[in-house]
Design a protein around this motif. Structure first.
Motif, PDB file in Angstrom:
ATOM      1  N   ALA A   1      69.295  80.331  35.290  1.00 18.76           N
ATOM      2  CA  ALA A   1      69.802  81.279  34.224  1.00 18.76           C
ATOM      3  C   ALA A   1      69.263  80.961  33.129  1.00 18.76           C
ATOM      4  CB  ALA A   1      71.305  80.859  34.182  1.00 18.76           C
TER       5      ALA A   1
ATOM      6  N   VAL B   1      72.510  88.338  27.832  1.00 20.58           N
ATOM      7  CA  VAL B   1      73.237  88.851  28.859  1.00 20.58           C
ATOM      8  C   VAL B   1      72.914  88.473  30.125  1.00 20.58           C
ATOM      9  CG1 VAL B   1      74.673  90.809  29.844  1.00 20.58           C
ATOM     10  CG2 VAL B   1      74.253  90.670  27.405  1.00 20.58           C
ATOM     11  N   ALA B   2      71.607  88.614  30.421  1.00 23.63           N
ATOM     12  CA  ALA B   2      71.018  88.367  31.862  1.00 23.63           C
ATOM     13  C   ALA B   2      71.412  86.880  32.202  1.00 23.63           C
ATOM     14  CB  ALA B   2      69.774  88.440  31.991  1.00 23.63           C
TER      15      ALA B   2
ATOM     16  N   LYS C   1      73.592  84.872  30.750  1.00 26.97           N
ATOM     17  CA  LYS C   1      75.229  84.545  30.940  1.00 26.97           C
ATOM     18  C   LYS C   1      75.812  84.944  32.170  1.00 26.97           C
ATOM     19  CE  LYS C   1      79.072  82.933  29.491  1.00 26.97           C
ATOM     20  NZ  LYS C   1      79.087  81.466  29.160  1.00 26.97           N
ATOM     21  N   VAL C   2      75.240  86.049  32.576  1.00 26.32           N
ATOM     22  CA  VAL C   2      75.610  86.603  34.005  1.00 26.32           C
ATOM     23  C   VAL C   2      75.247  85.702  35.133  1.00 26.32           C
ATOM     24  CG1 VAL C   2      75.361  88.447  35.472  1.00 26.32           C
ATOM     25  CG2 VAL C   2      75.879  88.932  33.251  1.00 26.32           C
TER      26      VAL C   2
ATOM     27  N   MET D   1      77.284  82.656  35.240  1.00 19.84           N
ATOM     28  CA  MET D   1      78.668  83.069  35.707  1.00 19.84           C
ATOM     29  C   MET D   1      78.736  83.262  37.332  1.00 19.84           C
ATOM     30  SD  MET D   1      80.012  85.544  32.602  1.00 19.84           S
ATOM     31  CE  MET D   1      81.257  86.053  33.748  1.00 19.84           C
ATOM     32  N   MET D   2      77.436  83.748  37.781  1.00 17.97           N
ATOM     33  CA  MET D   2      77.187  83.707  39.100  1.00 17.97           C
ATOM     34  C   MET D   2      76.973  82.248  39.746  1.00 17.97           C
ATOM     35  SD  MET D   2      74.980  87.063  39.509  1.00 17.97           S
ATOM     36  CE  MET D   2      74.467  86.628  41.102  1.00 17.97           C
TER      37      MET D   2
END
Length: 70
Positions: free
Chosen positions: A11, A50-51, A53-54, A57-58
């Motif tokens: 990430a 954003v990428a 953070k996503v 979260m994944m």
């Protein structure tokens, strides 16, 4: 004691690479005085965050562990 990766995760690296490319593109846009390219690079930098953070979260980021008191 828990192991710390200091941001060395998929990430984090994905976010860093996208934001680095955005800064390079934005710099070229400023040098060429092409404001569309500049603002597109600003948007790309935001999408990099954003990428990251996503992906975190994944499950591809570092897991926050609670502090242990000794």
């Amino acid at each position: 004691m828990t192991e710390a990766h200091h941001g060395n995760t998929v990430a984090a690296w994905t976010a860093v690479i996208i934001i680095l490319v955005a800064f390079l593109v934005g710099g070229v846009g400023v040098l060429l005085q092409n404001w569309f390219v500049f603002w597109a690079a600003v948007l790309l930098a935001l999408l990099g965050g954003v990428a990251g953070k996503v992906l975190q979260m994944m499950g591809y980021g570092q897991v926050a562990h609670p502090r242990q008191h000794s």
